[in-house]
Motif scaffolding. Structure first.
Motif, PDB file in Angstrom:
ATOM      1  N   HIS A 119      11.137  21.563  37.146  1.00 15.56           N
ATOM      2  CA  HIS A 119      12.239  22.943  36.993  1.00 15.56           C
ATOM      3  C   HIS A 119      13.265  21.612  35.632  1.00 15.56           C
ATOM      4  CE1 HIS A 119      14.527  20.916  39.414  1.00 15.56           C
ATOM      5  NE2 HIS A 119      16.099  20.929  39.618  1.00 15.56           N
ATOM      6  N   GLU A 120      12.855  20.090  36.154  1.00 14.73           N
ATOM      7  CA  GLU A 120      13.680  18.858  35.376  1.00 14.73           C
ATOM      8  C   GLU A 120      12.883  18.531  34.513  1.00 14.73           C
ATOM      9  OE1 GLU A 120      16.113  16.836  37.893  1.00 14.73           O
ATOM     10  OE2 GLU A 120      14.900  16.756  38.945  1.00 14.73           O
ATOM     11  N   ARG A 121      11.476  18.476  35.089  1.00 13.61           N
ATOM     12  CA  ARG A 121      10.003  17.262  34.645  1.00 13.61           C
ATOM     13  C   ARG A 121       9.864  16.994  32.630  1.00 13.61           C
ATOM     14  NH1 ARG A 121       5.920  18.701  37.628  1.00 13.61           N
ATOM     15  NH2 ARG A 121       6.940  17.339  38.575  1.00 13.61           N
ATOM     16  N   GLY A 122       9.809  17.992  32.266  1.00 10.21           N
ATOM     17  CA  GLY A 122      10.103  18.064  30.663  1.00 10.21           C
ATOM     18  C   GLY A 122      12.051  17.621  30.000  1.00 10.21           C
ATOM     19  N   ARG A 123      13.097  17.520  30.759  1.00 11.72           N
ATOM     20  CA  ARG A 123      13.653  17.064  30.529  1.00 11.72           C
ATOM     21  C   ARG A 123      14.391  15.309  30.634  1.00 11.72           C
ATOM     22  NH1 ARG A 123      18.277  16.353  33.344  1.00 11.72           N
ATOM     23  NH2 ARG A 123      18.259  16.826  35.142  1.00 11.72           N
ATOM     24  N   VAL A 124      13.303  15.351  32.013  1.00 12.85           N
ATOM     25  CA  VAL A 124      13.398  13.805  32.324  1.00 12.85           C
ATOM     26  C   VAL A 124      12.486  13.024  31.255  1.00 12.85           C
ATOM     27  CG1 VAL A 124      12.828  12.217  34.086  1.00 12.85           C
ATOM     28  CG2 VAL A 124      14.009  14.569  35.077  1.00 12.85           C
ATOM     29  N   VAL A 125      11.296  13.779  31.437  1.00  9.78           N
ATOM     30  CA  VAL A 125      10.600  12.665  30.440  1.00  9.78           C
ATOM     31  C   VAL A 125      10.616  12.350  29.470  1.00  9.78           C
ATOM     32  CG1 VAL A 125       7.892  12.852  29.180  1.00  9.78           C
ATOM     33  CG2 VAL A 125       8.043  13.672  31.674  1.00  9.78           C
ATOM     34  N   GLY A 126      11.758  14.035  28.422  1.00  9.41           N
ATOM     35  CA  GLY A 126      11.749  13.317  27.002  1.00  9.41           C
ATOM     36  C   GLY A 126      13.113  12.625  27.226  1.00  9.41           C
ATOM     37  N   THR A 127      14.015  12.041  28.542  1.00 10.79           N
ATOM     38  CA  THR A 127      15.100  11.068  28.451  1.00 10.79           C
ATOM     39  C   THR A 127      14.611   9.792  28.447  1.00 10.79           C
ATOM     40  OG1 THR A 127      16.397  12.363  29.361  1.00 10.79           O
ATOM     41  CG2 THR A 127      16.845  10.165  29.927  1.00 10.79           C
ATOM     42  N   LEU A 128      13.284   9.483  29.314  1.00  8.21           N
ATOM     43  CA  LEU A 128      12.838   8.387  28.598  1.00  8.21           C
ATOM     44  C   LEU A 128      12.177   8.186  27.319  1.00  8.21           C
ATOM     45  CD1 LEU A 128      13.070   8.222  31.658  1.00  8.21           C
ATOM     46  CD2 LEU A 128      11.306   7.506  32.222  1.00  8.21           C
ATOM     47  N   MET A 129      11.279   9.436  26.658  1.00  9.71           N
ATOM     48  CA  MET A 129      10.523   8.815  25.491  1.00  9.71           C
ATOM     49  C   MET A 129      11.496   9.003  24.741  1.00  9.71           C
ATOM     50  SD  MET A 129       7.276   9.438  26.281  1.00  9.71           S
ATOM     51  CE  MET A 129       7.008   9.671  24.028  1.00  9.71           C
ATOM     52  N   THR A 130      12.703   9.630  24.925  1.00  6.49           N
ATOM     53  CA  THR A 130      13.793   8.920  23.617  1.00  6.49           C
ATOM     54  C   THR A 130      13.953   8.077  23.770  1.00  6.49           C
ATOM     55  OG1 THR A 130      14.780  11.405  23.950  1.00  6.49           O
ATOM     56  CG2 THR A 130      15.812   9.710  23.260  1.00  6.49           C
ATOM     57  N   LEU A 189       5.477  17.119  24.730  1.00  4.23           N
ATOM     58  CA  LEU A 189       5.009  18.132  25.356  1.00  4.23           C
ATOM     59  C   LEU A 189       3.797  18.056  26.051  1.00  4.23           C
ATOM     60  CD1 LEU A 189       6.082  21.103  22.434  1.00  4.23           C
ATOM     61  CD2 LEU A 189       7.596  20.580  24.955  1.00  4.23           C
ATOM     62  N   ASN A 190       2.499  17.230  25.767  1.00  2.00           N
ATOM     63  CA  ASN A 190       2.022  16.814  26.168  1.00  2.00           C
ATOM     64  C   ASN A 190       1.495  16.165  27.427  1.00  2.00           C
ATOM     65  OD1 ASN A 190      -0.191  18.137  24.849  1.00  2.00           O
ATOM     66  ND2 ASN A 190      -0.518  16.184  23.362  1.00  2.00           N
ATOM     67  N   GLN A 191       2.967  15.274  27.059  1.00  2.00           N
ATOM     68  CA  GLN A 191       2.998  13.756  28.043  1.00  2.00           C
ATOM     69  C   GLN A 191       3.270  14.376  30.086  1.00  2.00           C
ATOM     70  OE1 GLN A 191       4.416  10.128  26.694  1.00  2.00           O
ATOM     71  NE2 GLN A 191       2.519   9.500  28.032  1.00  2.00           N
ATOM     72  N   THR A 192       4.128  15.683  29.271  1.00  5.57           N
ATOM     73  CA  THR A 192       5.102  16.167  30.194  1.00  5.57           C
ATOM     74  C   THR A 192       3.853  17.119  30.817  1.00  5.57           C
ATOM     75  OG1 THR A 192       7.313  16.414  29.624  1.00  5.57           O
ATOM     76  CG2 THR A 192       7.502  17.845  30.829  1.00  5.57           C
ATOM     77  N   ARG A 193       3.217  17.998  30.396  1.00  6.85           N
ATOM     78  CA  ARG A 193       2.243  18.499  31.209  1.00  6.85           C
ATOM     79  C   ARG A 193       1.243  18.263  31.861  1.00  6.85           C
ATOM     80  NH1 ARG A 193       0.116  23.506  26.708  1.00  6.85           N
ATOM     81  NH2 ARG A 193      -0.279  24.327  28.583  1.00  6.85           N
ATOM     82  N   ILE A 194       0.923  16.899  31.516  1.00  3.65           N
ATOM     83  CA  ILE A 194      -0.357  16.705  32.527  1.00  3.65           C
ATOM     84  C   ILE A 194       0.751  16.186  33.596  1.00  3.65           C
ATOM     85  CG2 ILE A 194      -1.293  15.279  30.281  1.00  3.65           C
ATOM     86  CD1 ILE A 194      -0.655  12.693  30.931  1.00  3.65           C
ATOM     87  N   TYR A 195       1.672  15.971  33.851  1.00  3.15           N
ATOM     88  CA  TYR A 195       2.032  14.999  34.997  1.00  3.15           C
ATOM     89  C   TYR A 195       2.438  16.845  36.025  1.00  3.15           C
ATOM     90  CZ  TYR A 195       3.182  11.324  33.122  1.00  3.15           C
ATOM     91  OH  TYR A 195       2.948  10.138  32.494  1.00  3.15           O
ATOM     92  N   VAL A 196       1.532  18.486  35.725  1.00  3.53           N
ATOM     93  CA  VAL A 196       1.375  19.107  36.066  1.00  3.53           C
ATOM     94  C   VAL A 196       0.298  19.011  37.081  1.00  3.53           C
ATOM     95  CG1 VAL A 196       2.285  20.587  35.338  1.00  3.53           C
ATOM     96  CG2 VAL A 196      -0.365  20.270  35.176  1.00  3.53           C
ATOM     97  N   PHE A 197      -1.132  17.556  37.317  1.00  3.20           N
ATOM     98  CA  PHE A 197      -1.715  17.508  38.493  1.00  3.20           C
ATOM     99  C   PHE A 197      -1.350  16.173  39.582  1.00  3.20           C
ATOM    100  CE2 PHE A 197      -4.128  17.273  34.298  1.00  3.20           C
ATOM    101  CZ  PHE A 197      -5.334  18.261  34.598  1.00  3.20           C
ATOM    102  N   GLU A 198      -1.751  16.387  40.397  1.00  2.00           N
ATOM    103  CA  GLU A 198      -1.448  15.993  41.967  1.00  2.00           C
ATOM    104  C   GLU A 198      -0.879  14.304  41.343  1.00  2.00           C
ATOM    105  OE1 GLU A 198      -4.217  16.028  44.853  1.00  2.00           O
ATOM    106  OE2 GLU A 198      -5.651  16.421  43.608  1.00  2.00           O
ATOM    107  N   PRO A 199       0.200  13.936  42.203  1.00  2.00           N
ATOM    108  CA  PRO A 199       0.776  12.788  42.264  1.00  2.00           C
ATOM    109  C   PRO A 199      -0.251  11.400  42.354  1.00  2.00           C
ATOM    110  CG  PRO A 199       2.296  13.816  43.194  1.00  2.00           C
ATOM    111  CD  PRO A 199       1.424  14.917  42.697  1.00  2.00           C
ATOM    112  N   ALA A 200      -1.351  11.744  43.212  1.00  2.00           N
ATOM    113  CA  ALA A 200      -2.584  10.547  43.169  1.00  2.00           C
ATOM    114  C   ALA A 200      -2.905  10.872  42.261  1.00  2.00           C
ATOM    115  CB  ALA A 200      -3.459  11.542  44.708  1.00  2.00           C
ATOM    116  N   ILE A 201      -3.346  11.198  41.409  1.00  2.00           N
ATOM    117  CA  ILE A 201      -4.154  10.500  40.528  1.00  2.00           C
ATOM    118  C   ILE A 201      -3.816  11.081  38.642  1.00  2.00           C
ATOM    119  CG2 ILE A 201      -5.687  11.853  41.382  1.00  2.00           C
ATOM    120  CD1 ILE A 201      -6.271  14.366  39.075  1.00  2.00           C
ATOM    121  N   ARG A 202      -2.221  11.044  39.103  1.00  2.00           N
ATOM    122  CA  ARG A 202      -1.534  10.631  37.306  1.00  2.00           C
ATOM    123  C   ARG A 202      -1.278   9.607  37.040  1.00  2.00           C
ATOM    124  NH1 ARG A 202       4.014  13.711  39.782  1.00  2.00           N
ATOM    125  NH2 ARG A 202       3.371  16.014  39.383  1.00  2.00           N
TER     126      ARG A 202
END
Length: 389
Positions: free
Chosen positions: A115-126, A306-319
Motif C-alpha cells: 500500500h505504500e511502495r509507490g510513495r517509498v520509491v517516489g521518495t528515493l527517486m526524489t 511508475l515503472n520502477q515501482t511496478r517492477i517490484y511486484v516481482f518476488e523479492p528473490a529476483i528483484r
C-alpha cells in the motif's frame, strides 16, 4: 536512504562542469579529459550488470556498505590523480560503485508494504533527481572556490560517512545464496524472456529515456545558435528546469498507491507528445521551449517512477535481477536518444529532432494502449524477516 541515493548519484555528475579545469591541471587534451564523463557512465552501467544482481545473492546491507567503501576510495584516488589515465581509471570505479543506488531502491521497495511502495520509491527517486539536479551546481561552486580536487575529496569524505552510517542504520535481510554468480547473471536473460510484464516496462523505459536524452543532447545546439546565442553558462542553467521532474516523482508514486497507474501513465504519455509539439514552436519562442522542457521532464520522470515501482511486484528473490534488466534497457534508450540527436542536429536541425521526438511519443502511446492486456505478476510474498545478516 533518500539522502544516500542523492549523495551517491551526485558522484556521476560532478565532473561535467570541471572539464576545463581538469584539462588545464592534468595537461591532457580536451578529448582525453572529456572521456571522463563517458567512462563514469560506462562504469555505472557495468555496475548495473555485474554488481546489482548480487542483491539477490548477498545480504543487501553488506553489499551496499562494500560498494560505498570502494566508492570512497575511488573518489579519493580521483582527487589525487596525477594524470588523465589515472583519472579515467578512478572515475570508472566511482561509476561502478555508484550502482549501489539501485540496490538501495530495491531494498526500500522490499521493506515497504504494497500500500505504500509507490510513495517509498517516489521518495528515493526524489532524492536521486535532487542529486542529479544539484551535483553540477555544487561541483562548479566548490571547484571555483577550492579547485576540482576539493570536489572529489569532499565527495570521498561524504561517501565514507554514509558507509559508516548505513552499516548500523540499514536493516539486515537474510543472504539468500543458493546459486553461483555466473548462473545468477545468466538467469537475467531467462527472467526477461519469461516475464512479458517486465519486457513492457523495459520498453517504456527505453522510449522514455531516449526522448529525454534526445532533447537534452540537441538542446545546447539550439540555444547556442540564433536567435538565442546563449553562453555555455546560461545553457547550463536550463538544467534547473529539471526541478519539475523532482515534484512529479512523489506525485507519481502516490497515484500508483491509489491504483491509478494506468490512467496516470496515459496522462504522462500524453505530456510527451504535447512536450514535443510545444518544443517545436519553441525554436524561436523561449517561453514555449521552456514549457516543452518542463512537460517532457514531468512525463519521462513520472513514467520512470511508475515503472520502477511496478517492477517490484516481482518476488523479492529476483528483484535485483529485475532491476538490472530494467535499468539496462533504460540506459540503452538514453544512448539511442543521445546518438540520434548527434545524427539529426547537423542534418535536419531542430525540426528533425522534434519529429523524432514525436515518433518516440507515439511509440509510448501505442505501448500504453496495449498495456491493459499485460497482467502484473502475482503479488509478491511478504518481505523477509529482519535481524539476520
Amino acid at each position: 536512504m533518500a539522502f544516500a541515493v542523492a549523495a551517491i548519484v551526485a558522484n556521476l555528475y560532478y565532473v561535467q562542469p570541471l572539464l576545463p579545469d581538469l584539462s588545464a591541471d592534468l595537461g591532457g587534451s580536451a578529448d582525453m579529459v572529456g572521456l571522463s564523463v563517458t567512462v563514469t557512465q560506462l562504469g555505472y552501467a557495468a555496475g548495473l550488470i555485474l554488481l546489482v544482481p548480487l542483491g539477490d545473492l548477498l545480504a543487501n546491507r553488506g553489499l551496499v556498505v562494500s560498494m560505498l567503501s570502494a566508492g570512497s576510495v575511488a573518489l579519493a584516488a580521483t582527487a589525487l590523480a596525477p594524470n588523465p589515465v589515472a583519472l579515467l581509471i578512478s572515475l570508472a570505479v566511482v561509476g561502478l560503485s555508484s550502482a549501489a543506488i539501485n540496490v538501495l531502491i530495491q531494498l526500500a521497495a522490499t521493506l515497504a508494504g504494497d500500500h505504500e511502495r509507490g510513495r517509498v520509491v517516489g521518495t528515493l527517486m526524489t532524492g536521486l533527481l535532487l542529486g542529479v539536479l544539484l551535483a553540477r551546481t555544487v561541483s562548479g561552486a566548490v571547484g571555483d572556490m577550492a579547485g576540482w580536487r576539493a570536489v572529489y575529496a569532499l565527495g570521498a569524505v561524504l561517501i565514507a560517512v554514509l558507509a559508516l552510517a548505513l552499516r548500523p542504520g540499514l536493516p539486515a535481510l537474510t543472504a539468500r545464496g543458493g546459486t553461483s554468480y555466473p548462473r545468477l547473471l545468466a538467469s537475467i536473460v531467462a527472467i526477461v524472456r519469461r516475464e512479458r510484464f517486465l519486457r513492457r516496462r523495459m520498453a517504456f523505459g527505453f522510449v522514455g529515456f531516449a526522448a529525454f536524452q534526445l532533447l537534452w543532447t540537441a538542446l545546447p545546439f539550439l540555444l547556442a545558435a540564433e536567435p538565442y546565442s546563449y553562453s555555455s553558462t546560461t545553457i547550463g542553467l536550463f538544467g534547473l528546469i529539471g526541478a519539475a521532474g523532482v515534484v512529479c516523482a512523489q506525485v507519481a508514486g502516490r497515484l500508483l498507491d491509489r491504483g491509478l497507474t494506468h490512467p496516470a501513465t496515459g496522462v504522462l504519455t500524453l505530456s510527451l507528445a504535447v512536450a514535443w509539439a510545444t518544443a517545436f514552436s519553441g525554436r524561436t519562442q523561449l517561453v514555449l521551449l521552456v514549457a516543452g522542457i518542463i512537460l517532457l521532464d514531468i512525463g519521462v520522470q513520472g513514467i520512470h517512477v511508475l515503472n520502477q515501482t511496478r517492477i517490484y511486484v516481482f518476488e523479492p528473490a529476483i528483484r535485483s535481477r529485475v532491476t538490472t534488466a530494467y535499468m539496462t534497457s533504460y540506459f540503452l534508450g538514453g544512448a539511442f536518444g543521445g546518438g540520434l540527436a548527434v545524427f539529426l542536429v547537423p542534418r535536419t536541425g531542430w525540426t528533425g529532432v522534434c519529429v523524432a521526438g514525436g515518433v518516440l511519443a507515439t511509440a509510448a502511446a501505442l505501448l500504453w494502449l496495449a498495456d491493459r492486456g499485460v497482467a502484473e505478476p502475482a503479488t509478491a510474498p511478504p518481505a523477509p524477516q529482519l535481524g539476520e545478516s
